[in-house]
Enzyme design. Structure first.
Site, mmCIF file in Angstrom:
data_model
loop_
_atom_site.group_PDB
_atom_site.id
_atom_site.type_symbol
_atom_site.label_atom_id
_atom_site.label_comp_id
_atom_site.label_asym_id
_atom_site.label_seq_id
_atom_site.Cartn_x
_atom_site.Cartn_y
_atom_site.Cartn_z
ATOM 1 N N SER A 35 0.863 -1.182 0.000
ATOM 2 C CA SER A 35 0.000 0.000 0.000
ATOM 3 C C SER A 35 0.900 1.232 0.000
ATOM 4 O O SER A 35 1.787 1.338 -0.843
ATOM 5 C CB SER A 35 -0.944 -0.039 1.211
ATOM 6 O OG SER A 35 -1.883 1.021 1.144
ATOM 7 N N HIS A 67 -2.656 -0.857 -3.381
ATOM 8 C CA HIS A 67 -3.806 0.028 -3.230
ATOM 9 C C HIS A 67 -3.587 1.300 -4.031
ATOM 10 O O HIS A 67 -2.642 2.057 -3.769
ATOM 11 C CB HIS A 67 -4.011 0.393 -1.755
ATOM 12 C CG HIS A 67 -4.332 -0.781 -0.898
ATOM 13 N ND1 HIS A 67 -4.040 -0.833 0.443
ATOM 14 C CD2 HIS A 67 -4.932 -1.966 -1.180
ATOM 15 C CE1 HIS A 67 -4.454 -1.972 0.951
ATOM 16 N NE2 HIS A 67 -4.991 -2.682 -0.022
ATOM 17 N N ASP A 109 -4.346 -4.275 5.899
ATOM 18 C CA ASP A 109 -4.749 -5.183 4.828
ATOM 19 C C ASP A 109 -3.590 -6.130 4.541
ATOM 20 O O ASP A 109 -2.425 -5.736 4.499
ATOM 21 C CB ASP A 109 -5.108 -4.388 3.566
ATOM 22 C CG ASP A 109 -5.829 -5.249 2.524
ATOM 23 O OD1 ASP A 109 -6.413 -6.271 2.906
ATOM 24 O OD2 ASP A 109 -5.802 -4.881 1.341
#
Length: 348
Positions: A14, A41, A133
């Site tokens: 991310s 992401h 995540d």
């Protein structure tokens, strides 16, 4: 189990993850025998240049796969913006199912599908990123016999994702991003036993969650059977949330399919609360404008007493709206990440 793929590699990143991904890819040899699946992401509305960046960083070809595309070794597949990427033993799924941890694509979604389909032949890697995540998906990979790798937090631009994985999952290897490529190359050269660890209950739930990620319709697919009903509601659709426990990990899924870790749920609830405060303030200011407009209209007709009443009520509503404005301006977006990060360390 696929006869042609001894290993697959799944990587999640991310914030700060592009630099880490480039370092990892640089360390993969030109004859790397496994496919590499990457979730980063990025905003849904922004075209992704990541395949080109990764292809220019190392020796492997990289692309955004199409739904149903066959899996081939010796290449990098990057999840397209605003789509989950899932794998089965032969093909790649590119789906627009419900968001997980407020993201689509989701790292956890990819990791779970890989663990379900490839078991002990999965190498899962978590790199730099905020929040958590990837933690649940990495837990699943480990539970079904795969190998878990995490970027050294101090080597990450954003250490929250690596730290979350280290705190909640048994990690096999922790090292700087530049050393992960050579490590993965060595791991991919080692023949591991085929098959998966025999956790049939977990595999049944994973099958349900993979179908949800691909198609939505969590209620119809039986998600309510897999956890305890909670008093919480989904920040996105306001559906009821079911609590799912994975050892130290607690996460939630609503009956329409959205999924959250505890940290992303807290963040989502607080963001939703802030949005509601602004909506209430807007409605009250509209009421003030309408009352003033009506009062002005009545003045034109010499209905002065009624105009006074409307004007007084407008000022009263205006004062109340200021309280909501102050609350909206003071609203914080909370997560376990920023709360824990604000706790002083011993001796400070």
């Amino acid at each position: 189990m696929s006869e042609t793929l001894d290993h697959i590699v799944t990587i999640g990143a991310s914030a700060g993850g592009v630099e880490s991904l480039r370092e990892v890819v640089k360390g993969l040899p030109a004859d790397f025998p496994a496919p590499v699946f990457v979730v980063l992401h990025i905003p849904a509305y922004q075209p992704s240049a990541l395949p080109r960046i990764l292809q220019n960083s190392g020796s492997l070809a990289a692309c955004h796969p199409k739904d149903g595309e066959p899996i081939r070794p010796n290449r990098i597949y990057v999840a397209p913006p605003d789509h989950h990427m899932l794998v089965d033993t032969q093909t790649i799924g590119v789906k627009k199912g419900p968001k997980e941890n407020r993201f689509r694509p989701s790292i956890d979604t990819l990791f779970r599908s890989a663990a379900y389909s490839f078991g002990s032949n999965v190498i899962g890697v978590v790199l730099s990123g905020a929040l958590d995540d990837g933690t649940s998906g990495l837990w699943t990979i480990k539970r079904l016999g795969g190998t878990t790798v995490v970027q050294e937090p101090k080597n990450s631009r954003f250490e929250s994702m690596p730290l979350s994985a280290l705190e909640q999952v048994t990690i096999d290897h922790t090292l700087p991003a530049a050393d992960i490529g050579p490590l993965v190359a060595r791991l991919a050269s080692i023949k591991r036993p085929e098959g998966t660890v025999g956790d049939e209950a977990l595999r049944k739930r994973l099958k349900t969650e993979m179908r949800i990620a691909a198609e939505a319709g969590a209620f119809q697919k039986g998600i309510m059977e897999w956890g305890e009903l909670t008093p919480f509601t989904c920040p996105e659709c306001h559906g009821v949330l079911v609590k799912l426990i994975e050892d130290k990990i607690t996460r939630y899924r609503c009956h329409t399919g959205h999924a959250y870790s505890d940290s992303s749920l807290l963040e989502g609830v607080m963001e939703s609360t802030g949005e509601m405060l602004w909506q209430v303030m807007r409605s009250m200011e509209e009421a003030v404008m309408l009352l003033d407009h009506l009062g002005q209209h009545m003045k034109d007709e010499d209905a002065k007493n009624r105009a006074k009443v409307l004007g007084a009520k407008a000022r009263e509503v205006e004062e109340r709206s200021k309280e909501f404005r102050d609350a909206a301006l003071a609203q914080e977006i909370l997560s376990t990440e920023n709360l824990v990060g604000s706790v002083p360390k011993d001796g400070e």
